[in-house]
Every structure is written in structure tokens, then in C-alpha cells.
Design a protein around this motif. Structure first.
Motif, PDB file in Angstrom:
ATOM      1  N   ALA A  39      -1.848   8.705   0.028  1.00  0.00           N
ATOM      2  CA  ALA A  39      -0.437   9.049   0.205  1.00  0.00           C
ATOM      3  C   ALA A  39      -0.316  10.545   0.474  1.00  0.00           C
ATOM      4  CB  ALA A  39       0.358   8.679  -1.044  1.00  0.00           C
ATOM      5  N   LEU A  69      -2.151   9.104  -6.741  1.00  0.00           N
ATOM      6  CA  LEU A  69      -1.525   8.637  -5.500  1.00  0.00           C
ATOM      7  C   LEU A  69      -2.150   9.316  -4.286  1.00  0.00           C
ATOM      8  CD1 LEU A  69       2.149   8.477  -6.761  1.00  0.00           C
ATOM      9  CD2 LEU A  69       0.803   6.534  -5.928  1.00  0.00           C
ATOM     10  N   THR A 120       0.833  -1.189   0.000  1.00  0.00           N
ATOM     11  CA  THR A 120       0.000   0.000   0.000  1.00  0.00           C
ATOM     12  C   THR A 120       0.875   1.250   0.000  1.00  0.00           C
ATOM     13  OG1 THR A 120      -1.718   1.221   1.197  1.00  0.00           O
ATOM     14  CG2 THR A 120      -0.123   0.001   2.518  1.00  0.00           C
ATOM     15  N   VAL A 121       0.360   2.329  -0.577  1.00  0.00           N
ATOM     16  CA  VAL A 121       1.086   3.599  -0.545  1.00  0.00           C
ATOM     17  C   VAL A 121       0.450   4.561   0.455  1.00  0.00           C
ATOM     18  CG1 VAL A 121       1.911   3.380  -2.920  1.00  0.00           C
ATOM     19  CG2 VAL A 121      -0.278   4.526  -2.479  1.00  0.00           C
ATOM     20  N   ILE A 146       9.018   7.619  -1.010  1.00  0.00           N
ATOM     21  CA  ILE A 146       8.976   7.245  -2.426  1.00  0.00           C
ATOM     22  C   ILE A 146       9.301   8.488  -3.251  1.00  0.00           C
ATOM     23  CG2 ILE A 146       7.574   6.383  -4.343  1.00  0.00           C
ATOM     24  CD1 ILE A 146       5.884   4.850  -2.346  1.00  0.00           C
ATOM     25  N   ILE A 200       4.833   0.355  -8.835  1.00  0.00           N
ATOM     26  CA  ILE A 200       5.355   0.756  -7.520  1.00  0.00           C
ATOM     27  C   ILE A 200       4.835  -0.193  -6.446  1.00  0.00           C
ATOM     28  CG2 ILE A 200       5.284   2.552  -5.739  1.00  0.00           C
ATOM     29  CD1 ILE A 200       5.190   4.616  -8.040  1.00  0.00           C
ATOM     30  N   THR A 201       3.545  -0.474  -6.486  1.00  0.00           N
ATOM     31  CA  THR A 201       2.964  -1.334  -5.452  1.00  0.00           C
ATOM     32  C   THR A 201       3.448  -2.775  -5.573  1.00  0.00           C
ATOM     33  OG1 THR A 201       0.972  -1.765  -6.792  1.00  0.00           O
ATOM     34  CG2 THR A 201       0.906   0.103  -5.276  1.00  0.00           C
ATOM     35  N   ILE A 211       5.350  10.849  -0.769  1.00  0.00           N
ATOM     36  CA  ILE A 211       5.769  10.630  -2.150  1.00  0.00           C
ATOM     37  C   ILE A 211       6.089  11.968  -2.804  1.00  0.00           C
ATOM     38  CG2 ILE A 211       5.138   9.673  -4.389  1.00  0.00           C
ATOM     39  CD1 ILE A 211       3.201   7.812  -2.978  1.00  0.00           C
ATOM     40  N   GLU A 240       2.456   6.968   2.846  1.00  0.00           N
ATOM     41  CA  GLU A 240       3.802   7.205   2.323  1.00  0.00           C
ATOM     42  C   GLU A 240       3.955   8.679   1.926  1.00  0.00           C
ATOM     43  OE1 GLU A 240       6.157   5.042   2.274  1.00  0.00           O
ATOM     44  OE2 GLU A 240       5.235   3.045   2.212  1.00  0.00           O
ATOM     45  N   HIS A 273      11.753   3.820  -1.923  1.00  0.00           N
ATOM     46  CA  HIS A 273      11.551   3.420  -3.312  1.00  0.00           C
ATOM     47  C   HIS A 273      11.895   4.612  -4.204  1.00  0.00           C
ATOM     48  CE1 HIS A 273       8.925   0.519  -5.893  1.00  0.00           C
ATOM     49  NE2 HIS A 273       9.829   1.123  -6.662  1.00  0.00           N
TER      50      HIS A 273
END
Length: 309
Positions: free
Chosen positions: A71, A66, A43-44, A126, A260-261, A49, A47, A176
């Protein structure tokens, strides 16, 4: 006796490497048969980003999508109006977003803005290096400052942004880094000499970073490189003359987020291109050049259509 032991150890190492290679090939083939819906994803949500070049095009779509996944979004761009428009879109939709004007061609500015982001928002987990430019001239006609800018934005800036946020990712063994490269980073096109070369460099940057992390045993920091065909609605290749249809921003954004996920290493769009690039090493150059020119007769019909990121 010492020579026999040395030879034996080398043979054993070679056999071990061959077995490891066969296992990884077999594992890859099995994974190819697994539908994407059944693959494990992360999961994002929550995060932090950071997306460069988010004032329009793919960067904007990535930021919006996103943010919908909960996120915390940080957007950078040199285009203040575009940046503010993206910021407003996300805020109006209820997302969490911070925006900063940043000129990626200026190393110290990148470091200063990155430090401010850490103070204001927290540690970026990220990083999506999306910003890109092209000049659209024949090589012998490209103004020198546009060549420099193409490399500064598309290639050199990758090092500044990564160095700004990577140390904390390594310290936490979590993070990431996503590099938006291009199919032009595998096979060049006419009138895109500077762009193609910079995207070859971007692909090499991702691979070099991934090897550095692997050599140091850093398993928690992931990398993904995205190599799309020409994308419409970005301002760079809206008028491209191509035998293949251009990609939509929405499709590329969705596939990038899925990558990404799933922590994909390399994303190629369309996916079938991954089975074709090796051919250029086995057929004569006369065939390769004729094929590429036939596929893309003119990447930038409006010559010199320099686009800011």
C-alpha cells in the motif's frame, strides 16, 4: 377502504421487515461458522492509506504492516520525531510512504494538509483515524484544556478528516474509513471519564456515518470501527492495573488489517467482549460498577499522565 389499504400495506411492510431480519440473522450465524481463512478478502496493494497518529504505537505498526502489503502510506502526527522515525522505518524496508506534521485539533490545518496530500500523493482511498489521547485524572481534577483536547483529537477530528476525503470516495463509490475507538466506548472506566466519553462519540460517529451512506445508497464506501481493550506499548495504558491482560500492538494491528480486508463493520478485541456488553442493561448498576472497578482498579496509576498523540 383507504384505512384498510393503509393497514394492509403497513402489515405487509412489517412482515417483509421481519423476514429480512430473520434472513440476515441466519446469514450472520452461517458466516460465524466460516473460518477466517476462507472468508473473501480484498487486497490493499496500491491503495493510498492515510493513518493519523502514526508517530508511535498502533499507528506506527499499522503503517509498517500495510506498507509491507504494497500500500502507499501517508502518515500524520504532531510528534515530528516520531513521525520521522516511522517514515524512516518504512523507507528502509522499501515501502512507499509520505509524512506530514498535522495538528488534528486545528480544523483548517487538517483541511490544508489533506489538500496537500491529494496534490502530492493522490486521492486517499483508506482513512484510518487512529490518533488518540487521554488525561488520566478523576473528572473533578481534569484541567479544562485537557478535556477539550481529548474530544478534539478523539472525536471532533474524525469529522474533519472524514469531510476532507469522503467526498471523493463518494464520487468514486470506493473507499474505506476506519475508526479506532475502544472498549471504553462501550463501558466507561474510572479516571477515564473524558476518554470514555470521547470513545463513545467515536463509536457513534462510525455508526452515524454508516447510516448516512446506507440511506444514500452508497455501497462502495465501507466503514469499520475497532474497539480494543487496553493496548500495551502505546504510552497511554502501559501501567494499567487490570484483571485481564493488555493487548499487544502487533495483535491489534494484525486484526485491524484483517478487518479492513474483510470489510468488517465492528471489531472487538478480545472478541468475546461482544457477548458481554449487553449484560449491563439487564443487571443493577451496583453490580455493573462493582464489576468494572474490580476488572480495572486503576486505568492510569500515574495520575495525570497526559499523552500526546
Amino acid at each position: 377502504m383507504a384505512n384498510i389499504l393503509l393497514i394492509s400495506s403497513r402489515v405487509a411492510a412489517l412482515l417483509g421487515f421481519i423476514l429480512y431480519t430473520l434472513f440476515e440473522i441466519l446469514r450472520g450465524l452461517v458466516l460465524l461458522c466460516v473460518p477466517a481463512t476462507y472468508e473473501p478478502v480484498k487486497t490493499v496493494a496500491g491503495e493510498i492509506i492515510l493513518i493519523t497518529g502514526a508517530g508511535s504505537g498502533l499507528g506506527r505498526q499499522l503503517a509498517i504492516k500495510l506498507a509491507r502489503k504494497q500500500a502507499k502510506i501517508v502518515i500524520w502526527d504532531i510528534d515530528v520525531k516520531g513521525l520521522e522515525d516511522t517514515y524512516k522505518m518504512i523507507k528502509d524496508a522499501g515501502g512507499t510512504v509520505h509524512h506530514y506534521k498535522c495538528d488534528l485539533t486545528k480544523r483548517e490545518e487538517v483541511y490544508d494538509v489533506a489538500e496537500q496530500v491529494t496534490k502530492d500523493v493522490g486521492d486517499v482511498t483508506i482513512l484510518i483515524n487512529n490518533a488518540g489521547v487521554t488525561s488520566g485524572y478523576w473528572l473533578w481534577e481534569i484541567p479544562d484544556h485537557l478535556i477539550q483536547r481529548t474530544f478534539d483529537v478523539n472525536s471532533i477530528a474524525l469529522f474533519w478528516t472524514a469531510k476532507a476525503f469522503l467526498p471523493k470516495m463518494i464520487q468514486e463509490n470506493r473507499g474505506h474509513i476506519v475508526t479506532i475507538a475502544s472498549m471504553a466506548g462501550h463501558t466507561a472506566c474510572s479516571k477515564l471519564c473524558d476518554y470514555s466519553a470521547s470513545k463513545f462519540a467515536a463509536y457513534g460517529f462510525d455508526e452515524g456515518l454508516r447510516l448516512d451512506l446506507a440511506a444514500k445508497g452508497i455501497t462502495g464506501v465501507k466503514t469499520t470501527v475497532v474497539c480494543p481493550y487496553f493496548i500495551a506499548q502505546t504510552g497511554m495504558f502501559n501501567d494499567v492495573v487490570s484483571a485481564l491482560p493488555t493487548l499487544s500492538v502487533d495483535v491489534v494491528a494484525e486484526r485491524t488489517i484483517l478487518g479492513i480486508t474483510r470489510e468488517d463493520l465492528v471489531i472487538m478485541l478480545p472478541a468475546y467482549f461482544r457477548f458481554t456488553f449487553w449484560l449491563k442493561w439487564f443487571v443493577p448498576w451496583s453490580v455493573v460498577s462493582k464489576f468494572v472497578i474490580g476488572m480495572v482498579p486503576d486505568a492510569v496509576p500515574k495520575q495525570g499522565s497526559f499523552v500526546k498523540y
